[in-house]
Design a protein around this motif. Structure first.
Motif, PDB file in Angstrom:
ATOM      1  N   VAL A  83       0.858  -1.174   0.000  1.00 57.34           N
ATOM      2  CA  VAL A  83       0.000   0.000   0.000  1.00 57.34           C
ATOM      3  C   VAL A  83       0.894   1.222   0.000  1.00 57.34           C
ATOM      4  CG1 VAL A  83      -2.212  -0.726   0.951  1.00 57.34           C
ATOM      5  CG2 VAL A  83      -0.270  -0.410   2.470  1.00 57.34           C
ATOM      6  N   GLN A 102     -12.557  -5.147   6.681  1.00 60.27           N
ATOM      7  CA  GLN A 102     -11.633  -4.418   5.797  1.00 60.27           C
ATOM      8  C   GLN A 102     -10.179  -4.803   6.050  1.00 60.27           C
ATOM      9  OE1 GLN A 102     -12.310  -0.177   5.755  1.00 60.27           O
ATOM     10  NE2 GLN A 102     -14.493  -0.381   5.397  1.00 60.27           N
ATOM     11  N   HIS A 162      -8.390  -3.837   8.359  1.00 62.72           N
ATOM     12  CA  HIS A 162      -7.699  -2.591   8.690  1.00 62.72           C
ATOM     13  C   HIS A 162      -8.151  -2.172  10.089  1.00 62.72           C
ATOM     14  CE1 HIS A 162      -5.115   0.627   7.613  1.00 62.72           C
ATOM     15  NE2 HIS A 162      -6.002   1.532   7.937  1.00 62.72           N
ATOM     16  N   THR A 213      -1.513   3.285   8.673  1.00 63.40           N
ATOM     17  CA  THR A 213      -1.276   2.028   7.960  1.00 63.40           C
ATOM     18  C   THR A 213       0.161   1.595   8.176  1.00 63.40           C
ATOM     19  OG1 THR A 213      -2.907   2.671   6.289  1.00 63.40           O
ATOM     20  CG2 THR A 213      -1.404   0.884   5.702  1.00 63.40           C
ATOM     21  N   ARG A 256      -6.408   3.249   2.632  1.00 62.21           N
ATOM     22  CA  ARG A 256      -7.178   2.409   3.557  1.00 62.21           C
ATOM     23  C   ARG A 256      -7.691   3.211   4.754  1.00 62.21           C
ATOM     24  NH1 ARG A 256      -3.511  -2.720   4.849  1.00 62.21           N
ATOM     25  NH2 ARG A 256      -2.724  -3.144   2.775  1.00 62.21           N
ATOM     26  N   THR A 300     -10.688   5.259   3.594  1.00 63.40           N
ATOM     27  CA  THR A 300     -11.858   4.385   3.466  1.00 63.40           C
ATOM     28  C   THR A 300     -12.451   4.065   4.837  1.00 63.40           C
ATOM     29  OG1 THR A 300     -10.896   3.412   1.487  1.00 63.40           O
ATOM     30  CG2 THR A 300     -12.648   2.162   2.569  1.00 63.40           C
TER      31      THR A 300
END
Ligand code: H2B
Length: 97
Positions: free
Chosen positions: A4, A57, A59, A76, A85, A88
């Motif tokens: 990512v 997710q 996450h 992250t 992420r 989101t």
């Protein structure tokens, strides 16, 4: 889930504009929002919904709860900072309250 990308400065600015309740923390590596509920039960109900969302997710939030207060920090680890992420996740969390 690796691979990512960390958001650049412009993307971070967009994230904050889209999510004004969140503030940049940890030297711009994270965003944080504090939620105040009426009592512990409400706070915990919210946390339960966030937990299910997070696992779906893949996450997960860093958070702190005292009675009716919940403080959530999103970052992250796989990106070494903020990624899409987090944006989101912030949007999904905002829709719960
Ligand atoms: N949550 C958060 N907040 N950041 C991550 O980088 C992250 C995560 N990575 N949840 C995921 C899990 C990763 O460690 C696993 C292996 O998918």
């Amino acid at each position: 889930m690796a691979n990512v990308n960390e958001l650049n400065e412009k993307e971070r600015a967009t994230l904050l504009a889209d999510h004004p309740e969140w503030e940049l923390t940890r030297e711009e590596k994270a965003i944080t929002r504090t939620f105040q509920f009426g009592d512990f039960s409400e706070a915990w109900g919210f946390m339960s919904r966030v937990a299910l969302l997070a696992d779906r997710q893949d996450h997960h939030p860093e958070w702190f709860n005292v009675y009716a207060k919940v403080e959530i920090t999103l970052t992250t680890h796989d990106a070494g900072g903020l990624s899409q992420r987090d944006a989101t996740m912030a949007r999904a969390i905002d829709q719960l309250v």
